[in-house]
Write an enzyme that holds these catalytic residues in place. Structure first.
Site, short mmCIF file in Angstrom:
data_model
loop_
_atom_site.label_atom_id
_atom_site.label_comp_id
_atom_site.label_asym_id
_atom_site.label_seq_id
_atom_site.Cartn_x
_atom_site.Cartn_y
_atom_site.Cartn_z
CB CYS A 61 -10.51 15.52 -2.50
SG CYS A 61 -11.46 15.84 -4.00
N GLY A 62 -8.63 14.69 -4.96
CA GLY A 62 -7.83 15.19 -6.07
C GLY A 62 -7.92 16.70 -6.23
#
Length: 184
Positions: A61-62
């Site tokens: 995930c970012g």
């Protein structure tokens, strides 16, 4: 005469155990499989009476770099009793395909030392009981990875923060300090 002490010890064990269960808030009355282990985390045993930050995580995930900030938060306040529980989840389709890869991201890439579970559901009907209660208490379902709940020493959610809120955000730190100040 000797039967009385045995009976008393039996009653003490019976009712003492019930008293211990009563001291553990319903939020924590669960066991979760520990990441990179065959053991489970008994949430009552590990977290009862302690302030806690619960966060759903994802390896791809970012927001995954927030592990570094969560670890710093844990190290900053752990001597005051703070615990952090990371709950990996693929509910948003960004968790690693295996527990081994999840563990590598947490422990090797980011040096996580706080408690981590194996991947769990945190949203919808399949959400684990811990998350169902976090959602019920806060009125907020995680909308994405790295959603954070701050729980006081009594097992009550006192604040929740979106994925955009970094672990060193002043509002999150204020909530953690409020949880640390709460009475067990």
């Amino acid at each position: 005469m000797k039967a009385l002490p045995i009976l008393s010890l039996s009653l003490l064990a019976l009712f003492g155990g019930q008293a211990m269960a009563a001291e553990c808030p319903s939020l924590l009355q669960h066991n979760l499989p520990q990441l990179r282990s065959k053991n489970t985390i008994d949430l009552c045993q590990r977290f009862a009476g302690k302030p806690l930050v619960v966060v759903n995580t994802a390896s791809h995930c970012g927001f995954t770099p927030q592990f570094k900030g969560l670890e710093a938060l844990y190290k900053r306040y752990k001597d005051q009793g703070l615990e952090v529980l990371g709950v990996p989840s693929d509910d948003f389709r960004q968790e690693a395909a295996s527990n081994e890869e999840t563990a590598k991201v947490c422990y090797v890439n980011y040096g996580v030392t706080f408690a981590m579970t194996q991947p769990q559901h945190v949203t919808g009907d399949e959400a684990i009981p811990l998350y169902k209660e976090l959602i019920a208490q806060s009125g907020q379902t995680p909308r994405w990875n790295f959603y954070k709940y701050v729980v006081d020493r009594q097992g009550k959610v006192i604040a929740h923060f979106s994925s955009l809120t970094k672990p060193d955000d002043p509002d999150l730190l204020k909530a953690v300090e409020q949880a640390l100040a709460s009475q067990p």
